[in-house]
Design an enzyme around this catalytic site. Structure first.
Site, PDB file in Angstrom:
ATOM      1  N   TRP B 361       0.089  13.147  -4.799  1.00 37.32           N
ATOM      2  CA  TRP B 361       1.500  12.874  -4.525  1.00 37.32           C
ATOM      3  C   TRP B 361       2.393  13.205  -5.707  1.00 37.32           C
ATOM      4  O   TRP B 361       3.595  13.387  -5.533  1.00 37.32           O
ATOM      5  CB  TRP B 361       1.685  11.407  -4.154  1.00 37.32           C
ATOM      6  CG  TRP B 361       1.430  10.475  -5.306  1.00 37.32           C
ATOM      7  CD1 TRP B 361       0.269  10.293  -5.992  1.00 37.32           C
ATOM      8  CD2 TRP B 361       2.377   9.602  -5.928  1.00 37.32           C
ATOM      9  NE1 TRP B 361       0.419   9.360  -6.980  1.00 37.32           N
ATOM     10  CE2 TRP B 361       1.696   8.916  -6.957  1.00 37.32           C
ATOM     11  CE3 TRP B 361       3.720   9.325  -5.695  1.00 37.32           C
ATOM     12  CZ2 TRP B 361       2.335   7.959  -7.769  1.00 37.32           C
ATOM     13  CZ3 TRP B 361       4.345   8.371  -6.500  1.00 37.32           C
ATOM     14  CH2 TRP B 361       3.651   7.700  -7.532  1.00 37.32           C
ATOM     15  N   GLU B 488      -2.168   1.782  -8.581  1.00 37.20           N
ATOM     16  CA  GLU B 488      -3.585   1.810  -8.209  1.00 37.20           C
ATOM     17  C   GLU B 488      -4.338   0.563  -8.651  1.00 37.20           C
ATOM     18  O   GLU B 488      -5.561   0.501  -8.499  1.00 37.20           O
ATOM     19  CB  GLU B 488      -4.235   3.089  -8.757  1.00 37.20           C
ATOM     20  CG  GLU B 488      -3.672   4.320  -8.065  1.00 37.20           C
ATOM     21  CD  GLU B 488      -4.208   5.627  -8.624  1.00 37.20           C
ATOM     22  OE1 GLU B 488      -4.814   5.604  -9.707  1.00 37.20           O
ATOM     23  OE2 GLU B 488      -4.012   6.671  -7.977  1.00 37.20           O
ATOM     24  N   LYS B 592      -0.811  -0.947 -12.823  1.00 36.09           N
ATOM     25  CA  LYS B 592      -1.267   0.228 -13.567  1.00 36.09           C
ATOM     26  C   LYS B 592      -0.094   1.143 -13.888  1.00 36.09           C
ATOM     27  O   LYS B 592      -0.007   1.695 -14.960  1.00 36.09           O
ATOM     28  CB  LYS B 592      -2.300   0.986 -12.726  1.00 36.09           C
ATOM     29  CG  LYS B 592      -2.949   2.164 -13.433  1.00 36.09           C
ATOM     30  CD  LYS B 592      -3.912   2.898 -12.494  1.00 36.09           C
ATOM     31  CE  LYS B 592      -4.609   4.048 -13.204  1.00 36.09           C
ATOM     32  NZ  LYS B 592      -5.293   4.941 -12.259  1.00 36.09           N
TER      33      LYS B 592
END
Lengths: 784, 784
Positions: B361, B488, B592
């Site tokens: 992405w 994530e 993250k």
């Protein structure tokens, strides 16, 4: 589904009257013999045709790498899978040089029966060879409950027409070719030639093979000896090589003559003992088998089972099929656990390689509750096995950054073998399930040595896990986030109600146990602050509730999720896990197996009757029973909330799961936990038995079809019989000191010789709750 | 971290003045040359020593099986990984029979420089062989922006002492041995000899090798030709075999004489074209390269880059290191995307095998926004590639039970290659990210053909995905459950705010586009009901908000979770994913990479300034930046909410991510998205540029260290320069029709020749928000 005519249920017998090669794998599992230590699939004596050849030794596994497309910290790198060890079942037959093989020639007659009281598998075949010679073959196979290392086979052959030249080859075969497997994740890993020969020998009618598993380094010994009876001129010769030992018997039989072979088998394995030690161990077992002789082994088997049935039988009148199915179920549970002796009880017992021979939470949650009340020493053994794996569970917890012990989701030896963490590592409820089994066993047996040696430490280390896994929210509640409950169609949710309630019980039980054994508690480093901390966490445990719907969400947010589109799901799309991605299954309201409803059973003390009724109805409409671990629990709670006919339907499903192959995978082994669930559905379901807080309570209610239900349970060194018919319920203490029980809320004292009788409880007439379209249980119609 | 003295940043140059074999891999990535079609790692000309040999052709991949410990429905079975194709960089040198190898003999001098305006990598080495012969080697390498299939090398060698016998071996080498790799999941799969020879030939100084990848069946052709200039008696000879082609040049050089080799390289690959077609294609490219000659190729390269810098340069005064780093970043982004031409832009560009050469992405979310305003044709190409993968994305959606298209989380060719679905399949936001890139490109370029042919269908198919992925809650809200957002360190959450806001924009953009192109919309089967349905879903989109804390939870329930124990996390335990299990990371408050904060940037129109300030502060305290895709976004939002010095620190981190190897994996390739992020941090961060709804707005604010910032952007066929210093901000339209922009809320009209000037904006003096202990960005101190 196994076609009905193939397997017939008779009193104390399971009979197969036709050999249908289409369902060979299923019959190999269903007619399998085991004692918890040795398991022999019901492969034909001559070895072929076969679906899955299987000879298993409990705990004997091979290692294999667990691969990942994307690696992650803490992923188990090594898997364990059950080994098909040296096959001692094989007895090949040649008639006038034609191999006896049911695929050739003409099968004139076939019958096998599993005798639940004798504990043997009998086979009787009449076969005409392609060259026209007809013979009758009879074999009787047993895996000894009395001698755990021993199995034996009586094999007889006789000609039906004229004279026949007959050769028997009785073998030990190692490294049999594995079956080719599909992609169903519930199947086993394929091992090719996992055994490395270490020793082989033969003399007279005796032979022995010793192998070592290639990766796990386990030493496996198999030995056989024979008694041969045949007409004058019968000759025998034995031989051995690395993967094969063989006794060859040659005879010419006239009509009316019989060649009779008794084959004694002994097995042993060890991770530590030397070649001489393991060899001598199996030779010793074989010597005792010979000493007892075939008739002696039969008698010991009968005596063992008589004792079991006297303490554990369940009687059902009005539904003969169910009666037989329930006895079959109890027999299989016994076969799985009887002589496991500090080894695990695998999900498939020792009847097949399904789930890689792993043990899961269902041992503690479904199998041990049955054995607790029918064969409690097997429970002590199973929990001693769990206790023996504590070092691995502590190491796993440490790896995961947690305190205490994190028991594996699936394992043979004790290490975590789950290669899919959202439904493995995250299913922490296994720890509370172990604690639940400990508490139940301890209350049912009052075994102080077990409590001090085993129970306390299991309770404490699992409580420590929960304390570190959960956290105190700023508003005071104790929360357990990101875990997976029993329902495998949800994962990684916050505050799973089942998990939180079971953890709550775990924390309290640990506190109670530590206070009851202060010296042992001190040795485990427990101080009063820790005990207080456990109690406080239990007290503050968050149990989410959906006020809008008036039901408990299975976990935080569950009842806000989209409902699964049951209407657009075709019948052939079940089980959903094989036809839809986890991502979609997890995020919708669809339940594979009882989860919140299991909490209604096991933590029934935490719900009001009204909550139970509402919750049960809500989850009925979402539960598709793609797991064999659901129907029994639904039976239990259905009965409690008044849906006795529905409970009866679920009981039928649980009891016939394997016999009707409802999950389409019984070829990989029977579902021990579901079979145990048949007992649970009867005793906790129709019988209404609960053991909350150590108080034994009953509330029997019979469905219309049944005229009588009776079951026996062992509790605190007593033997109690509960019998219910249309008119009354009778509690009869058959052994032991007077016992306090509760009948439908009323305390009773039962003493030997003085049965207590109460009128039958009324069965309410309630509208039947709805299940997802197409997933309604089959209406149970008794077949006679 | 790359030691500073090794790489020096100079105006328009990146210079390495010492060869440090410890950081060889890093320098191979940083000095790599590419044009979006061909990528050459900066391996030494002589091939050894090397960390990772790499020659890449965009889109050329090999297939490999994706293994799973436990299989699941819809798991991709086949992975794709970038192939190290035939290596044409190799020019080996022997001096008096001694191979030139910097590990032997004495390295008297070493210098490499990447020239950002010339677009070449220059190397100059002085080396004394073990036998004492000293030589000077100079090479200049380019990968042509003008001719996408062409690279070229000028190689010169001269003796420094007396006479020297010199042999050059200029090669094409296929199936170079792969590097041995560790267990970091961000590394690539190892392929052994992925290329099967199909054709080889040589004549004169020319040679050609054609191979086919073993599993994916892609045909790869590499050809070389040479010009040799040496003293009288210089001899050349060529040869070829399946995996090797070689031109050998032998000469005896006296002091002052030079052996000069120009090597022209041409590459081509195709999944469909025949051997003769591909062979002729590279021969044709090679012919044109020879025709232009070395000087012609250099001139074309310079002209191309002059054009780019004129439209895209960023000027920073007060921080020379940052100035150079930003130009390096822009150069790398250009190298990744310039001539990709309907292929993807991989996460590492064509500089290394990290992430298997996959595109994620970040192409749409970080790289394309930069190219949209600096090299918009590259954006059209990249989105045309996405569009070309629609059939695969539609098939994937269907497999997942969804409507529309589900684009892959990671891929080279278009199929989903993620082997870990919670962070792959579940990260559906990629679909909205693609839509976002489409909308941005369309608004910035007004390209009606693209809108009709490409944009509409991408918007519509992604909108259909969202409509089927979400559901209407009974209370009316549109909810998207069980998805993974950009962060994530969380997965499978309900109503991820970023995802929902981006999906909302996607749905609205699709509705707008369908209404703007009713004929095309009709062809796509869109009726007014569907458009209305999209608008209604967007309108009803649920955006969770934590009233208690007054912040947006990243997703439902996030702010109730336990906070990660940052205090007990040691510095060597970052990145967390390599030291803690996902289960623990997912269920705690730890971030993250920017997720909610990315929503504050890209959907800044959906938040009030107060919400932005509170949300930013909350997530600052939780964000550990274990991803390279975080600092730039934090810079943008920090600047907006007034923390300009913090934004400057994050800008420094983003810009120096690779040059300082802050993620410790630049050896696997540079982080194209983070490099793009440096531009974003400057233009959207310090420059305050936003493009919500197609309105271009700015609010430049400079940190104390900077005296001036100027950047140029292309927008709707205009070229605009924004320049800010301590006193004022100047908007200068360099090309095109008058343009309406917004300066700090004030609408302005800028016309060519009439710059508009406004006073510099005040920088508020706010207390600096806290980051997790040890994870504060380094304070940016300008180095000169």
């Amino acid at each position: 589904m196994i076609v009905h005519p193939v397997i017939e249920l008779e009193p104390w017998r399971l009979r197969e009257t036709r050999l249908d090669l289409e369902v060979l794998g299923q019959s190999e599992s269903i007619f399998a013999l085991a004692n918890g230590h040795i398991g022999l699939r019901a492969n034909l004596d001559e070895g072929e045709p076969q679906a899955i050849l299987g000879t298993y030794l409990n705990g004997c596994y091979e290692l294999h790498p667990l691969p990942y497309a994307e690696a992650g910290y803490g992923y188990p790198e090594s898997g364990q899978t059950v080994v098909n060890v040296t096959d001692g079942k094989i007895i090949r037959l040649l008639v006038d040089d034609e191999p006896f093989d049911v695929r050739y020639g003409t099968l004139l007659g076939h019958e096998r029966e599993l005798d639940l009281r004798a504990g043997v598998l009998r086979r009787r075949v009449e076969w005409r060879s392609p060259t026209g010679q007809a013979v009758r073959v009879s074999s009787t196979r047993l895996v000894s409950f009395a001698q755990r290392a021993v199995a034996a086979i009586l094999y007889e052959v006789e000609p039906l027409d004229g004279s026949a030249s007959v050769v028997l080859q009785s073998e030990l075969v190692a490294n049999e070719p594995p079956p080719s497997r599909g992609r169903d994740p519930r199947q086993a890993v394929t091992l090719n030639a996992p055994l490395r020969s270490e020793w082989f020998t033969h003399r007279d009618a005796h032979a022995l093979l010793v192998h070592v598993t290639r990766e796990s380094g386990l030493r496996v010994a198999a030995a056989m000896d024979h008694l041969v009876q045949g007409p004058e001129g019968t000759e025998s010769r034995s031989e051995s090589e690395p993967d094969l030992a063989r006794l060859t018997v040659a005879a010419v039989l006239e009509r009316g003559q019989c060649l009779r072979l008794v084959k004694f088998l002994a097995y042993g394995w060890s991770a530590q003992r030397s070649l001489p030690a393991v060899r001598d161990q199996v030779e010793g077992a074989l010597a005792m088998a010979r000493h007892r002789g075939w008739e002696g082994l039969l008698a010991d088997q009968r005596a063992y089972l008589d004792g079991f049935w006297r303490r554990a039988d369940v009687e059902i009148e009005g539904d003969p099929e169910l009666q037989h199915a329930v006895r079959f179920a109890l027999f299989q549970v016994l076969q799985a656990g009887a002589r496991a002796e500090r080894r695990a009880i695998p999900a498939k017992g020792l009847t097949g390689p399904g789930y890689d021979g792993h043990t899961f939470w269902d041992m503690e949650t479904f199998v041990l509750p049955v054995l607790t009340y029918t064969a409690p020493t097997a429970v002590a053994d199973a929990l001693r096995w769990r206790h023996s794996t504590l070092p691995m569970a502590r190491e796993r917890a440490q790896q995961l950054g947690l305190e205490g012990a994190a028991f594996p989701w699936r394992t043979i030896h004790g290490e975590e073998c789950s290669g899919y963490w959202p439904a493995g590592t995250a299913a922490f409820h296994i720890n509370a399930d172990i604690a639940d089994a400990v508490v139940r066993y301890q209350r049912a047996t009052e075994d102080p040595e077990f409590e001090r040696e085993i129970g306390l430490e299991l309770l404490v280390e699992t409580a420590r896990l929960w304390r570190s896994l959960g956290h105190r929210h700023e508003e005071g509640e104790f929360e357990i986030d990101g875990v997976t409950g029993p329902d495998e169609y949800s994962a990684l949710a916050d505050n799973n109600v089942y998990t939180n309630l079971m953890a709550q019980q775990n924390l309290r039980a640990a506190a109670d146990a530590a206070e009851a054994h202060p010296d042992r508690a001190a040795e485990l480093g427990i101080d009063p602050e820790e005990i207080e901390d456990w109690r406080a966490a239990a007290e503050a445990m968050r149990i989410p509730y959906d006020e809008r719907l008036g039901v408990h969400p299975q976990a935080e947010g569950f009842t806000r999720h989209e409902r699964w589109d049951f209407e657009r799901t075709r019948p052939d799309q079940y089980p959903l896990l094989l036809h839809f991605p986890y991502f979609d299954i997890y995020r919708k309201q669809v339940v594979k197996q009882a989860d919140l409803v299991l909490a209604l059973h096991l933590r029934g003390d935490a719900f009001t009757p009204e909550q139970k009724a509402r919750d049960f109805a809500y989850y009925e409409a979402l539960t598709v029973r793609d797991s064999s671990l659901s129907a029994c629990t639904q039976a239990v709670v259905a009965a409690e909330v008044g849906h006795v006919e529905l409970a009866y339907d679920y009981l039928g499903e649980a009891a016939l799961m394997d016999l009707h192959d409802l999950e389409h995978n019984v070829a990989d082994g029977v579902h021990i936990a579901s079979l145990a669930g048949a007992w649970i559905a009867i005793v906790a379901g129709l019988g209404g038995m609960r053991d909350h807080g150590g108080e034994l309570s009953f509330a029997p209610r019979l469905p219309a079809a049944l005229t009588r239900l009776a079951f026996r349970i062992t509790f605190q060194r007593r033997l109690l019989e509960v019998a219910a018919d249309r008119e009354q319920v009778t509690y009869r203490l058959l052994e032991g000191e007077p016992l306090r029980i509760v009948h439908d809320g009323e305390p009773l004292l039962v003493t030997t010789g003085a049965p207590v009788t109460r009128p039958a409880l009324p069965v309410p007439d309630l509208p039947r709750p709805a299940q997802p379209p197409g997933r309604e249980p089959a209406r149970r119609v008794p077949r006679t």
